[in-house]
Design a protein around this motif. Structure first.
Motif, short mmCIF file in Angstrom:
data_model
loop_
_atom_site.label_atom_id
_atom_site.label_comp_id
_atom_site.label_asym_id
_atom_site.label_seq_id
_atom_site.Cartn_x
_atom_site.Cartn_y
_atom_site.Cartn_z
N THR A 166 -8.81 1.16 3.04
CA THR A 166 -8.31 0.42 1.89
C THR A 166 -6.82 0.08 2.00
N LYS B 200 -5.94 -8.59 4.78
CA LYS B 200 -5.61 -8.33 3.37
C LYS B 200 -6.43 -9.24 2.46
N GLU C 90 -8.31 6.87 3.97
CA GLU C 90 -8.57 5.44 3.84
C GLU C 90 -7.44 4.58 4.41
N TYR D 230 -10.34 -8.14 2.68
CA TYR D 230 -10.75 -6.80 2.24
C TYR D 230 -9.94 -6.27 1.06
N VAL E 40 -3.31 5.97 -2.25
CA VAL E 40 -4.59 5.89 -1.54
C VAL E 40 -4.79 7.19 -0.77
N ARG F 159 -14.03 4.27 4.41
CA ARG F 159 -13.65 2.87 4.24
C ARG F 159 -12.13 2.74 4.27
N LEU G 139 -6.87 -5.27 0.99
CA LEU G 139 -6.13 -4.10 1.44
C LEU G 139 -4.76 -4.00 0.77
N ARG G 140 -4.31 -2.77 0.59
CA ARG G 140 -2.91 -2.54 0.27
C ARG G 140 -2.15 -2.49 1.59
#
Length: 212
Positions: A11, A105, A168, A108, A164, A9, A110-111
């Motif tokens: 991230t 972002k 990912e 999801y 992270v 996944r 996201l960073r």
């Protein structure tokens, strides 16, 4: 377009700025425009630029010091402030790509981290002028960490700061060599063409980042 094969996944997105979200900050095109605007010898400007710009991007020179070496090593009919303003004015946004990153972002969680080569004053101007800090969580810029891509350590620092796993992360850059270095570290990566955001969107969708 290049990607690593993994089903992990996603991230976090690591992004370049120049050539991805914005035009380049101070490239050959911009220097050609400056030479025409200010009556400079372009070959001389490019030679001096090549000898000193990497040091500026690594955060070891100020913009004024770079300009003293590349332009203001002799008396000019224009001021350093006028030249700096011209440099800042060369930057333009790629709104379609920025909107894509913002949408991913939001959907999801996201960073988002910038991993880029850029001198401090240009970098800070571009971050503020185009409000990149409104959706980017971390700026791992060469001027802040004092080394430049393709040094692999810049991606390692980005992973440490973002906290992270590399599996990912997806890294997006317009330069194939930088993409290859990231891939060598086990990071999935995409070679981006600013003229074809749809291609990047499709590559991200193939990794699970789908937008309706």
């Amino acid at each position: 377009m290049a990607t690593n094969s993994t089903s992990a996944r996603v991230t976090a997105l690591f992004l370049d700025i120049g050539g991805v979200m914005l035009t380049n900050g101070w490239d050959r095109r911009s220097r050609e425009a400056a030479a025409k605007q200010f009556g400079l010898d372009l070959d001389d400007l490019n030679d001096r630029h090549r000898m000193t710009f990497d040091t500026y991007e690594a955060g070891k020179l100020s913009l004024d010091e770079y300009l003293k070496r590349s332009v203001f090593y002799k008396e000019r009919s224009f001021t350093m402030e006028q030249f700096r303003t011209f440099m800042y004015q060369q930057s333009e946004a790629y709104p379609e790509m920025i909107d894509l990153i913002k949408a991913l972002k939001a959907r999801y969680g996201l960073r988002i981290a910038v991993v880029n080569n850029e001198g401090r004053e240009l970098n800070e101007h571009r971050i503020k002028a185009f409000r990149l800090n409104e959706f980017v969580d971390f700026f791992i810029s060469s001027c802040f960490v004092h080394f430049r891509k393709p040094d692999a350590d810049i991606w390692k620092v980005a992973l440490d700061i973002a906290q992270v796993p590399k599996e990912e992360v997806v890294y997006i850059d317009d330069r194939a060599m930088f993409v290859q270095v990231a891939e060598g570290l086990g990071i999935r990566a995409i070679v981006h063409n600013y003229k074809n955001v749809g291609q990047t969107r499709d590559a991200l969708a193939a990794m699970g980042l789908v937008l309706d």
